[in-house]
Motif scaffolding. Structure first.
Motif, PDB file in Angstrom:
ATOM      1  N   LEU A 116       0.867  -1.169   0.000  1.00 20.03           N
ATOM      2  CA  LEU A 116       0.000   0.000   0.000  1.00 20.03           C
ATOM      3  C   LEU A 116       0.908   1.225   0.000  1.00 20.03           C
ATOM      4  O   LEU A 116       1.672   1.431   0.956  1.00 20.03           O
ATOM      5  CB  LEU A 116      -0.913   0.012   1.223  1.00 20.03           C
ATOM      6  N   THR A 117       0.828   2.038  -1.049  1.00 22.62           N
ATOM      7  CA  THR A 117       1.719   3.177  -1.213  1.00 22.62           C
ATOM      8  C   THR A 117       0.918   4.471  -1.162  1.00 22.62           C
ATOM      9  O   THR A 117      -0.057   4.631  -1.918  1.00 22.62           O
ATOM     10  CB  THR A 117       2.471   3.104  -2.549  1.00 22.62           C
ATOM     11  N   ALA A 118       1.322   5.392  -0.299  1.00 23.41           N
ATOM     12  CA  ALA A 118       0.630   6.680  -0.196  1.00 23.41           C
ATOM     13  C   ALA A 118       0.894   7.513  -1.443  1.00 23.41           C
ATOM     14  O   ALA A 118       2.042   7.663  -1.887  1.00 23.41           O
ATOM     15  CB  ALA A 118       1.093   7.428   1.050  1.00 23.41           C
ATOM     16  N   ILE A 119      -0.164   8.066  -2.010  1.00 31.52           N
ATOM     17  CA  ILE A 119      -0.039   8.990  -3.133  1.00 31.52           C
ATOM     18  C   ILE A 119       0.562  10.294  -2.611  1.00 31.52           C
ATOM     19  O   ILE A 119       0.146  10.803  -1.563  1.00 31.52           O
ATOM     20  CB  ILE A 119      -1.412   9.240  -3.771  1.00 31.52           C
ATOM     21  N   PRO A 120       1.562  10.880  -3.283  1.00 27.61           N
ATOM     22  CA  PRO A 120       2.176  12.128  -2.798  1.00 27.61           C
ATOM     23  C   PRO A 120       1.137  13.205  -2.523  1.00 27.61           C
ATOM     24  O   PRO A 120       0.166  13.364  -3.269  1.00 27.61           O
ATOM     25  CB  PRO A 120       3.111  12.516  -3.946  1.00 27.61           C
ATOM     26  N   ASN A 121       1.326  13.931  -1.409  1.00 27.64           N
ATOM     27  CA  ASN A 121       0.377  14.960  -1.005  1.00 27.64           C
ATOM     28  C   ASN A 121       1.123  16.084  -0.284  1.00 27.64           C
ATOM     29  O   ASN A 121       2.331  15.994  -0.037  1.00 27.64           O
ATOM     30  CB  ASN A 121      -0.706  14.351  -0.111  1.00 27.64           C
ATOM     31  N   ALA A 122       0.393  17.139   0.069  1.00 23.42           N
ATOM     32  CA  ALA A 122       0.971  18.277   0.787  1.00 23.42           C
ATOM     33  C   ALA A 122       0.379  18.392   2.186  1.00 23.42           C
ATOM     34  O   ALA A 122       0.452  19.459   2.816  1.00 23.42           O
ATOM     35  CB  ALA A 122       0.728  19.566  -0.001  1.00 23.42           C
TER      36      ALA A 122
ATOM     37  N   GLY B  83       2.318  -7.870   4.270  1.00 20.29           N
ATOM     38  CA  GLY B  83       2.375  -6.763   3.343  1.00 20.29           C
ATOM     39  C   GLY B  83       3.333  -5.659   3.735  1.00 20.29           C
ATOM     40  O   GLY B  83       4.065  -5.748   4.728  1.00 20.29           O
ATOM     41  N   ARG B  84       3.316  -4.613   2.913  1.00 21.31           N
ATOM     42  CA  ARG B  84       4.157  -3.452   3.122  1.00 21.31           C
ATOM     43  C   ARG B  84       3.306  -2.191   3.024  1.00 21.31           C
ATOM     44  O   ARG B  84       2.379  -2.114   2.217  1.00 21.31           O
ATOM     45  CB  ARG B  84       5.283  -3.389   2.081  1.00 21.31           C
ATOM     46  N   ILE B  85       3.666  -1.208   3.845  1.00 20.58           N
ATOM     47  CA  ILE B  85       3.045   0.118   3.787  1.00 20.58           C
ATOM     48  C   ILE B  85       4.161   1.118   3.541  1.00 20.58           C
ATOM     49  O   ILE B  85       5.144   1.156   4.301  1.00 20.58           O
ATOM     50  CB  ILE B  85       2.298   0.444   5.088  1.00 20.58           C
ATOM     51  N   VAL B  86       4.032   1.914   2.486  1.00 18.92           N
ATOM     52  CA  VAL B  86       5.086   2.853   2.122  1.00 18.92           C
ATOM     53  C   VAL B  86       4.496   4.259   2.074  1.00 18.92           C
ATOM     54  O   VAL B  86       3.540   4.530   1.329  1.00 18.92           O
ATOM     55  CB  VAL B  86       5.718   2.493   0.764  1.00 18.92           C
ATOM     56  N   GLY B  87       5.058   5.162   2.871  1.00 22.92           N
ATOM     57  CA  GLY B  87       4.644   6.559   2.850  1.00 22.92           C
ATOM     58  C   GLY B  87       5.235   7.297   1.664  1.00 22.92           C
ATOM     59  O   GLY B  87       5.859   6.703   0.783  1.00 22.92           O
ATOM     60  N   GLU B  88       5.074   8.626   1.676  1.00 16.86           N
ATOM     61  CA  GLU B  88       5.509   9.412   0.516  1.00 16.86           C
ATOM     62  C   GLU B  88       6.498  10.503   0.913  1.00 16.86           C
ATOM     63  O   GLU B  88       6.530  11.568   0.283  1.00 16.86           O
ATOM     64  CB  GLU B  88       4.292   9.984  -0.223  1.00 16.86           C
TER      65      GLU B  88
ATOM     66  N   SER C 182       7.406   1.858   6.026  1.00 16.59           N
ATOM     67  CA  SER C 182       8.567   2.713   5.759  1.00 16.59           C
ATOM     68  C   SER C 182       8.144   3.990   5.046  1.00 16.59           C
ATOM     69  O   SER C 182       7.060   4.082   4.474  1.00 16.59           O
ATOM     70  CB  SER C 182       9.589   1.958   4.896  1.00 16.59           C
ATOM     71  N   GLY C 183       9.041   4.974   5.087  1.00 17.25           N
ATOM     72  CA  GLY C 183       8.890   6.173   4.273  1.00 17.25           C
ATOM     73  C   GLY C 183       7.731   7.069   4.630  1.00 17.25           C
ATOM     74  O   GLY C 183       7.250   7.831   3.775  1.00 17.25           O
ATOM     75  N   CYS C 184       7.281   7.054   5.888  1.00 19.83           N
ATOM     76  CA  CYS C 184       6.146   7.897   6.277  1.00 19.83           C
ATOM     77  C   CYS C 184       6.620   9.306   6.644  1.00 19.83           C
ATOM     78  O   CYS C 184       7.703   9.489   7.212  1.00 19.83           O
ATOM     79  CB  CYS C 184       5.391   7.270   7.442  1.00 19.83           C
ATOM     80  N   TRP C 185       5.795  10.303   6.352  1.00 21.02           N
ATOM     81  CA  TRP C 185       6.114  11.699   6.654  1.00 21.02           C
ATOM     82  C   TRP C 185       6.196  11.940   8.167  1.00 21.02           C
ATOM     83  O   TRP C 185       6.889  12.833   8.622  1.00 21.02           O
ATOM     84  CB  TRP C 185       5.057  12.605   6.035  1.00 21.02           C
ATOM     85  N   GLY C 186       5.524  11.097   8.943  1.00 22.32           N
ATOM     86  CA  GLY C 186       5.573  11.186  10.396  1.00 22.32           C
ATOM     87  C   GLY C 186       6.033   9.887  11.019  1.00 22.32           C
ATOM     88  O   GLY C 186       7.197   9.514  10.896  1.00 22.32           O
ATOM     89  N   ASP C 187       5.117   9.164  11.669  1.00 22.27           N
ATOM     90  CA  ASP C 187       5.439   7.930  12.387  1.00 22.27           C
ATOM     91  C   ASP C 187       5.010   6.701  11.591  1.00 22.27           C
ATOM     92  O   ASP C 187       3.969   6.712  10.934  1.00 22.27           O
ATOM     93  CB  ASP C 187       4.709   7.890  13.734  1.00 22.27           C
ATOM     94  N   GLY C 188       5.773   5.635  11.727  1.00 19.66           N
ATOM     95  CA  GLY C 188       5.342   4.382  11.139  1.00 19.66           C
ATOM     96  C   GLY C 188       4.028   3.923  11.745  1.00 19.66           C
ATOM     97  O   GLY C 188       3.086   3.581  11.025  1.00 19.66           O
TER      98      GLY C 188
ATOM     99  N   VAL D 175      -2.277   6.096   6.106  1.00 21.56           N
ATOM    100  CA  VAL D 175      -2.482   5.069   5.089  1.00 21.56           C
ATOM    101  C   VAL D 175      -3.569   4.105   5.567  1.00 21.56           C
ATOM    102  O   VAL D 175      -4.515   3.812   4.849  1.00 21.56           O
ATOM    103  CB  VAL D 175      -1.171   4.329   4.757  1.00 21.56           C
ATOM    104  N   ILE D 176      -3.440   3.637   6.818  1.00 24.45           N
ATOM    105  CA  ILE D 176      -4.476   2.788   7.428  1.00 24.45           C
ATOM    106  C   ILE D 176      -4.918   3.411   8.737  1.00 24.45           C
ATOM    107  O   ILE D 176      -4.075   3.776   9.575  1.00 24.45           O
ATOM    108  CB  ILE D 176      -3.966   1.360   7.681  1.00 24.45           C
ATOM    109  N   LYS D 177      -6.230   3.520   8.927  1.00 23.35           N
ATOM    110  CA  LYS D 177      -6.797   4.001  10.190  1.00 23.35           C
ATOM    111  C   LYS D 177      -7.584   2.873  10.854  1.00 23.35           C
ATOM    112  O   LYS D 177      -8.403   2.216  10.198  1.00 23.35           O
ATOM    113  CB  LYS D 177      -7.734   5.183   9.953  1.00 23.35           C
ATOM    114  N   VAL D 178      -7.333   2.689  12.135  1.00 21.92           N
ATOM    115  CA  VAL D 178      -8.141   1.784  12.960  1.00 21.92           C
ATOM    116  C   VAL D 178      -8.649   2.646  14.107  1.00 21.92           C
ATOM    117  O   VAL D 178      -7.986   2.795  15.134  1.00 21.92           O
ATOM    118  CB  VAL D 178      -7.321   0.588  13.480  1.00 21.92           C
ATOM    119  N   TRP D 179      -9.799   3.248  13.919  1.00 21.09           N
ATOM    120  CA  TRP D 179     -10.344   4.202  14.885  1.00 21.09           C
ATOM    121  C   TRP D 179     -11.632   3.647  15.486  1.00 21.09           C
ATOM    122  O   TRP D 179     -12.561   3.268  14.763  1.00 21.09           O
ATOM    123  CB  TRP D 179     -10.638   5.546  14.203  1.00 21.09           C
ATOM    124  N   ASP D 180     -11.665   3.629  16.818  1.00 21.73           N
ATOM    125  CA  ASP D 180     -12.875   3.242  17.557  1.00 21.73           C
ATOM    126  C   ASP D 180     -13.415   1.908  17.048  1.00 21.73           C
ATOM    127  O   ASP D 180     -14.611   1.758  16.779  1.00 21.73           O
ATOM    128  CB  ASP D 180     -13.943   4.336  17.432  1.00 21.73           C
ATOM    129  N   ALA D 181     -12.517   0.936  16.918  1.00 20.07           N
ATOM    130  CA  ALA D 181     -12.895  -0.387  16.416  1.00 20.07           C
ATOM    131  C   ALA D 181     -12.459  -1.451  17.408  1.00 20.07           C
ATOM    132  O   ALA D 181     -11.575  -1.233  18.236  1.00 20.07           O
ATOM    133  CB  ALA D 181     -12.266  -0.643  15.045  1.00 20.07           C
TER     134      ALA D 181
END
Length: 369
Positions: A103-109, A129-134, A165-171, A115-121
């Motif tokens: 799962l690769t994040a599309i470049p943004n500002a 798998g792999r999660i790659v930030g931008e 990997s490669g997240c603008w903030g925290d993994g 990329v994945i949210k698990v909120w109130d679940a």
């Protein structure tokens, strides 16, 4: 280890953490969803070609599961994700990614994204798998909150074998939803065999949460914006972090600390980890209580291997091997600047215990040259 030593260690856990060793060492068990339904994201239109936006298709697969849940399967491929919307997991869902699924994040500002949210679940599992930030293609210089996985106010969540990997903030972020008396704590969270590397702010951050197990994971090469640590327990005034086990993990090559711990943390065990080659402290604990640092290898960190500061209390440091820490400073200069740990100053580059701390017990450690 003698039987007496092991009994003493277990007694310490019972006294200071009010938890049994068995409870701490056991991962949270994922309860299988009532539904056996399996949906492949390709059947909802996901392409996985590294070009098309697959966010809506993956979300459609999740939303198509019955209320009782089930499994969403992501086969091999590179799936582009609009992190401004995120992949939103809900209760009783297992997100199962093939080893070659990304799962690769599309470049943004954005200052903040997920990329994945698990909120109130409740009862959620992320596997493989792999999660790659931008971070390399980020379109602005502001913000520091781009997350690979954000687990907020959720319960009974496991993440197993995922590479982030490669997240603008925290993994990974684990925290509470809301503030004050109505806060919904994240609780009973397990990460196992997870790798967080080359993220910009932290490998992993913990806000208010309880009963968290971090097992056989790697947090490495965090660099870009402070604090830049492998794991940062940083609830501060938001609430409390309690009952956390970090076991069998590697924290290495981070621009900040290997493990950083701040106010409002109680009941932390760091055990059988390798913490080395970080530019900051191996372990820094400030203004926390009930800490057990046991049987770790802590070496070649830029500052002290272990530093206890502020009003940290009720600590046991046992059976660790510490060597060649404070590589950023000459031993002589450091010796002139700081007082040695209680019980002797010959190992102050490896272990520093400030006078403001209390009830600190140190035994059975090896200090190698």
């Amino acid at each position: 280890m003698t039987h007496h030593d092991e009994a003493a260690r277990r007694a310490f856990l019972r006294r200071t953490l009010a938890l049994s060793a068995a409870t701490l060492l056991a991962p949270v068990s994922y309860r299988a969803a009532a539904s056996n339904k399996v949906i492949d994201v390709r059947n909802k239109g996901a392409r996985g070609n590294g070009n098309d936006d697959d966010t809506a298709a993956i979300q459609a697969a999740i939303d198509a599961l019955p209320a009782s849940g089930g499994t969403v399967h992501v086969p091999a491929g590179n799936y582009m994700v609009d992190a401004s919307n995120a992949i939103n997991l809900r209760s009783n869902v297992r997100l199962e990614m093939a080893p070659d699924a990304q799962l690769t994040a599309i470049p943004n500002a954005l200052k903040r994204y997920h990329v994945i949210k698990v909120w109130d679940a409740d009862n959620v599992q992320i596997v493989g798998g792999r999660i790659v930030g931008e971070r390399e293609q980020h379109q602005d210089v502001q913000g520091e909150w781009g997350y690979g996985i954000n687990i907020t106010g959720s319960r009974n969540v496991t993440v197993t074998g995922t590479h982030i990997s490669g997240c603008w903030g925290d993994g990974v972020l684990i925290s509470a939803k809301g503030k004050g008396p109505g806060m919904e704590m994240a609780s009973d969270i397990t990460l196992q065999n997870v790798v967080c590397t080359n993220n910009r702010r932290q490998g992993m951050s913990l806000g208010p949460c309880q009963r968290v197990r971090i097992l056989n994971c790697t947090f490495s090469d965090t660099e870009g914006t402070k604090p830049q640590s492998g794991i940062d327990l940083e609830p501060m005034g938001q609430g409390q972090v309690s009952d956390v086990l970090i076991q069998g993990c590697t924290m290495s090559g981070n621009k900040g600390c290997g493990v950083e711990v701040h106010r409002n943390v109680t009941g932390l065990v760091i055990r059988q980890c390798t913490i080395r080659d970080n530019s900051g402290y191996g372990i820094l604990a400030v203004d926390m209580d009930n800490l057990w640092v046991d049987d770790n290898t802590i070496a070649s960190n830029g500052m002290n291997g272990i530093t206890l500061g502020g009003h940290t209390s009720d600590v046991k440091i046992t059976g660790n091997t510490l060597s060649s820490n404070s590589t950023r400073y000459l031993h002589r200069a450091l010796k002139a600047m700081v007082s040695g740990p209680r019980g002797g100053d010959s190992h102050q580059t490896d272990l520093r215990i400030d006078d403001s701390t209390s009830n600190v017990h140190v035994s059975g450690n090896t200090f190698a040259s």
